[in-house]
Design a protein around this motif. Structure first.
Motif, mmCIF file in Angstrom:
data_model
loop_
_atom_site.group_PDB
_atom_site.id
_atom_site.type_symbol
_atom_site.label_atom_id
_atom_site.label_comp_id
_atom_site.label_asym_id
_atom_site.label_seq_id
_atom_site.Cartn_x
_atom_site.Cartn_y
_atom_site.Cartn_z
ATOM 1 N N MET A 170 -22.955 -5.612 -20.826
ATOM 2 C CA MET A 170 -23.361 -6.412 -19.673
ATOM 3 C C MET A 170 -24.540 -5.734 -18.984
ATOM 4 S SD MET A 170 -21.085 -7.510 -16.344
ATOM 5 C CE MET A 170 -19.856 -8.295 -17.379
ATOM 6 N N ASN A 171 -25.677 -6.377 -18.986
ATOM 7 C CA ASN A 171 -26.878 -5.837 -18.377
ATOM 8 C C ASN A 171 -27.105 -6.516 -17.024
ATOM 9 O OD1 ASN A 171 -27.528 -4.103 -20.546
ATOM 10 N ND2 ASN A 171 -28.344 -5.852 -21.691
ATOM 11 N N LEU A 172 -26.703 -5.840 -15.952
ATOM 12 C CA LEU A 172 -26.846 -6.365 -14.607
ATOM 13 C C LEU A 172 -27.662 -5.403 -13.768
ATOM 14 C CD1 LEU A 172 -23.156 -7.506 -13.933
ATOM 15 C CD2 LEU A 172 -25.058 -8.938 -14.701
ATOM 16 N N ASP A 173 -28.447 -5.933 -12.862
ATOM 17 C CA ASP A 173 -29.164 -5.050 -11.954
ATOM 18 C C ASP A 173 -28.153 -4.389 -11.025
ATOM 19 O OD1 ASP A 173 -29.145 -6.520 -9.130
ATOM 20 O OD2 ASP A 173 -29.443 -8.039 -10.691
ATOM 21 N N PRO A 174 -28.493 -3.239 -10.412
ATOM 22 C CA PRO A 174 -27.518 -2.479 -9.611
ATOM 23 C C PRO A 174 -26.838 -3.291 -8.518
ATOM 24 C CG PRO A 174 -29.466 -1.156 -10.012
ATOM 25 C CD PRO A 174 -29.770 -2.528 -10.543
ATOM 26 N N SER A 175 -27.591 -4.144 -7.830
ATOM 27 C CA SER A 175 -26.999 -4.930 -6.748
ATOM 28 C C SER A 175 -25.974 -5.927 -7.277
ATOM 29 C CB SER A 175 -28.094 -5.675 -5.979
ATOM 30 O OG SER A 175 -27.532 -6.475 -4.964
ATOM 31 N N THR A 176 -26.309 -6.604 -8.366
ATOM 32 C CA THR A 176 -25.383 -7.570 -8.961
ATOM 33 C C THR A 176 -24.158 -6.860 -9.522
ATOM 34 O OG1 THR A 176 -27.226 -9.029 -9.538
ATOM 35 C CG2 THR A 176 -25.149 -9.403 -10.673
ATOM 36 N N LEU A 177 -24.375 -5.696 -10.136
ATOM 37 C CA LEU A 177 -23.257 -4.926 -10.677
ATOM 38 C C LEU A 177 -22.305 -4.491 -9.571
ATOM 39 C CD1 LEU A 177 -21.843 -3.515 -13.027
ATOM 40 C CD2 LEU A 177 -23.367 -1.557 -12.674
ATOM 41 N N SER A 178 -22.834 -4.049 -8.441
ATOM 42 C CA SER A 178 -21.989 -3.629 -7.327
ATOM 43 C C SER A 178 -21.136 -4.786 -6.822
ATOM 44 C CB SER A 178 -22.845 -3.068 -6.189
ATOM 45 O OG SER A 178 -23.452 -1.845 -6.565
ATOM 46 N N ARG A 179 -21.744 -5.961 -6.690
ATOM 47 C CA ARG A 179 -20.980 -7.126 -6.229
ATOM 48 C C ARG A 179 -19.907 -7.512 -7.235
ATOM 49 N NH1 ARG A 179 -26.207 -8.936 -4.813
ATOM 50 N NH2 ARG A 179 -26.238 -10.351 -6.617
ATOM 51 N N TYR A 180 -20.243 -7.405 -8.523
ATOM 52 C CA TYR A 180 -19.286 -7.722 -9.587
ATOM 53 C C TYR A 180 -18.092 -6.760 -9.538
ATOM 54 C CZ TYR A 180 -17.394 -8.055 -14.336
ATOM 55 O OH TYR A 180 -16.565 -8.179 -15.424
ATOM 56 N N LEU A 181 -18.360 -5.455 -9.383
ATOM 57 C CA LEU A 181 -17.288 -4.466 -9.326
ATOM 58 C C LEU A 181 -16.452 -4.621 -8.055
ATOM 59 C CD1 LEU A 181 -19.175 -1.287 -10.613
ATOM 60 C CD2 LEU A 181 -17.517 -2.679 -11.865
ATOM 61 N N ALA A 182 -17.117 -4.922 -6.945
ATOM 62 C CA ALA A 182 -16.386 -5.115 -5.697
ATOM 63 C C ALA A 182 -15.445 -6.310 -5.799
ATOM 64 C CB ALA A 182 -17.368 -5.301 -4.541
ATOM 65 N N ASP A 183 -15.883 -7.349 -6.451
ATOM 66 C CA ASP A 183 -15.030 -8.526 -6.643
ATOM 67 C C ASP A 183 -13.841 -8.186 -7.529
ATOM 68 O OD1 ASP A 183 -14.554 -11.456 -6.372
ATOM 69 O OD2 ASP A 183 -14.860 -11.412 -8.540
ATOM 70 N N MET A 184 -14.075 -7.382 -8.570
ATOM 71 C CA MET A 184 -12.976 -6.933 -9.427
ATOM 72 C C MET A 184 -11.941 -6.156 -8.617
ATOM 73 S SD MET A 184 -14.901 -5.605 -12.895
ATOM 74 C CE MET A 184 -13.392 -4.797 -13.444
ATOM 75 N N GLY A 185 -12.447 -5.226 -7.785
ATOM 76 C CA GLY A 185 -11.553 -4.380 -7.010
ATOM 77 C C GLY A 185 -10.769 -5.132 -5.958
ATOM 78 N N ARG A 186 -11.354 -6.188 -5.384
ATOM 79 C CA ARG A 186 -10.616 -6.999 -4.416
ATOM 80 C C ARG A 186 -9.446 -7.719 -5.076
ATOM 81 N NH1 ARG A 186 -15.660 -7.972 -2.203
ATOM 82 N NH2 ARG A 186 -16.008 -9.752 -3.591
ATOM 83 N N ARG A 187 -9.650 -8.128 -6.322
ATOM 84 C CA ARG A 187 -8.625 -8.907 -7.012
ATOM 85 C C ARG A 187 -7.587 -8.041 -7.706
ATOM 86 N NH1 ARG A 187 -10.779 -11.023 -11.059
ATOM 87 N NH2 ARG A 187 -12.983 -10.499 -10.850
#
Length: 277
Positions: A1-18
Motif C-alpha cells: 500500500m503506497n500512501l502519502d504520510p498524511s493519508t497513512l496516518s488517517r488510515y492507521l488512526a481509523d484502524m486503531g479506533r475500530r
C-alpha cells in the motif's frame, strides 16, 4: 500500500479506533509483535467484552471478565491501553480502578491519563490522532481522580478500605488486589477484601456496569475464587499459563523462556509459583 504520510496516518488512526489490538500495536509496536499471539487474544477478548460482544452460551453479553496471566505478559499494560481506547470511544463512560494500595492504583490511573495526554512529536501516532477532541478537562487531571472534557467524572483510582462516595461507575477494574503471598494466605485480609467488595464496591456500580478482574489465582478464598464459587456462570475467564505441559511450550518465550521458567520453578515455593505462573 503506497500512501502519502498524511493519508497513512488517517488510515492507521481509523484502524486503531475500530480495533483495540490495532490501537495497541500501532502505539506500541515493540510490545505487540507477531510472535506474541497471546497479546492479540487478550486484546481481542477485551474488545469484545467492552463492546458487549463477548457472549455466553445463551447468546447474552457477558459483563464480568477475569484475566489470569503470568507476570509481565502484558495483561496490565493491555488493560491500560484498553481503558484509553474505551474512554476514547465512549467519553461519557466512567472507570473505577482498584489495586492493593493507593500507590499502585494511582500509578495505573496515571498511566491511562498520561496516554490520553501524550503530546505529539513527529510521525508517531498518539491518543489524539485516534480520538481527536477527547481530552482531560482543564484543572481536573489529578493522578487518581480525573475527568474528560464534557464529562462529570471519568476515572477514579482506589484501594480496599478507601471510601467511595457520591459517584458511580460503568466499568470496574480490579488489578492486583493482593500484594504478596503473605496477604494471599491471610484469612482476615481476604475476608476484608470480600466484605469491601460486597458492601462498598457493588453499591457504586451503575445499571449495566461491567466488571474486569486482573489477578493471579492464589486460593479458593481470594476474590476470584469466591466469585467463581458463588456465580460461575456469570464470569468469563481468560487463563493462559506460562508453560503448557501438554504441548511442552511456553506462552511467550521471548518474555519468559523455558530455561528461566524451570529455574524459577525449582527455586520458588510450589504454592507461590503456581499462583504467579
Amino acid at each position: 500500500m503506497n500512501l502519502d504520510p498524511s493519508t497513512l496516518s488517517r488510515y492507521l488512526a481509523d484502524m486503531g479506533r475500530r480495533s483495540l489490538y490495532d490501537y495497541c500495536r500501532i502505539r506500541h509496536p515493540l510490545a505487540y509483535t507477531d510472535n506474541r499471539p497471546h497479546a492479540k487474544i487478550l486484546a481481542d477478548t477485551l474488545q469484545k467484552f467492552l463492546e458487549s460482544k463477548l457472549l455466553d452460551v445463551d447468546g447474552k453479553p457477558i459483563d464480568r471478565l477475569i484475566i489470569n496471566l503470568p507476570p509481565r505478559h502484558l495483561k496490565s499494560f493491555t488493560a491500560i491501553n484498553a481503558l484509553q481506547w474505551y474512554l476514547g470511544n465512549n467519553p461519557k463512560k466512567s472507570v473505577f480502578s482498584i489495586s492493593y494500595n493507593s500507590i499502585l492504583s494511582g500509578r495505573f490511573a496515571k498511566a491511562v491519563r498520561d496516554g490520553i495526554q501524550e503530546i505529539k512529536y513527529g510521525p508517531k501516532l498518539v491518543f489524539s490522532d485516534f480520538f481527536p477532541g477527547v481530552t482531560i478537562r482543564d484543572g481536573d487531571g489529578a493522578a487518581d481522580l480525573w475527568s474528560l472534557n464534557d464529562s462529570h467524572f471519568s476515572f477514579l483510582a482506589t484501594s480496599p478500605k478507601a471510601t467511595i462516595t457520591g459517584i458511580g461507575t460503568s466499568l470496574l477494574v480490579t488489578d492486583d488486589l493482593i500484594k504478596d503471598a503473605d496477604e494471599a494466605y491471610n484469612e482476615r485480609i481476604l475476608d476484608e477484601h470480600w466484605q469491601w467488595y460486597t458492601d462498598t464496591v457493588l453499591s457504586r456500580l451503575e445499571q449495566g456496569a461491567k466488571q474486569l478482574i486482573i489477578m493471579p489465582r492464589w486460593s479458593t478464598q481470594d476474590l476470584c475464587g469466591r466469585l467463581l464459587a458463588l456465580e460461575p456462570e456469570k464470569w468469563h475467564v481468560i487463563k493462559m499459563p506460562a508453560y503448557d505441559d501438554k504441548t511442552d511450550t511456553m506462552l511467550c518465550p521471548d518474555i519468559l523462556s523455558k530455561e528461566n521458567y524451570l529455574d524459577r520453578r525449582n527455586k520458588t515455593d510450589p504454592s507461590i509459583f503456581e499462583a504467579i505462573s
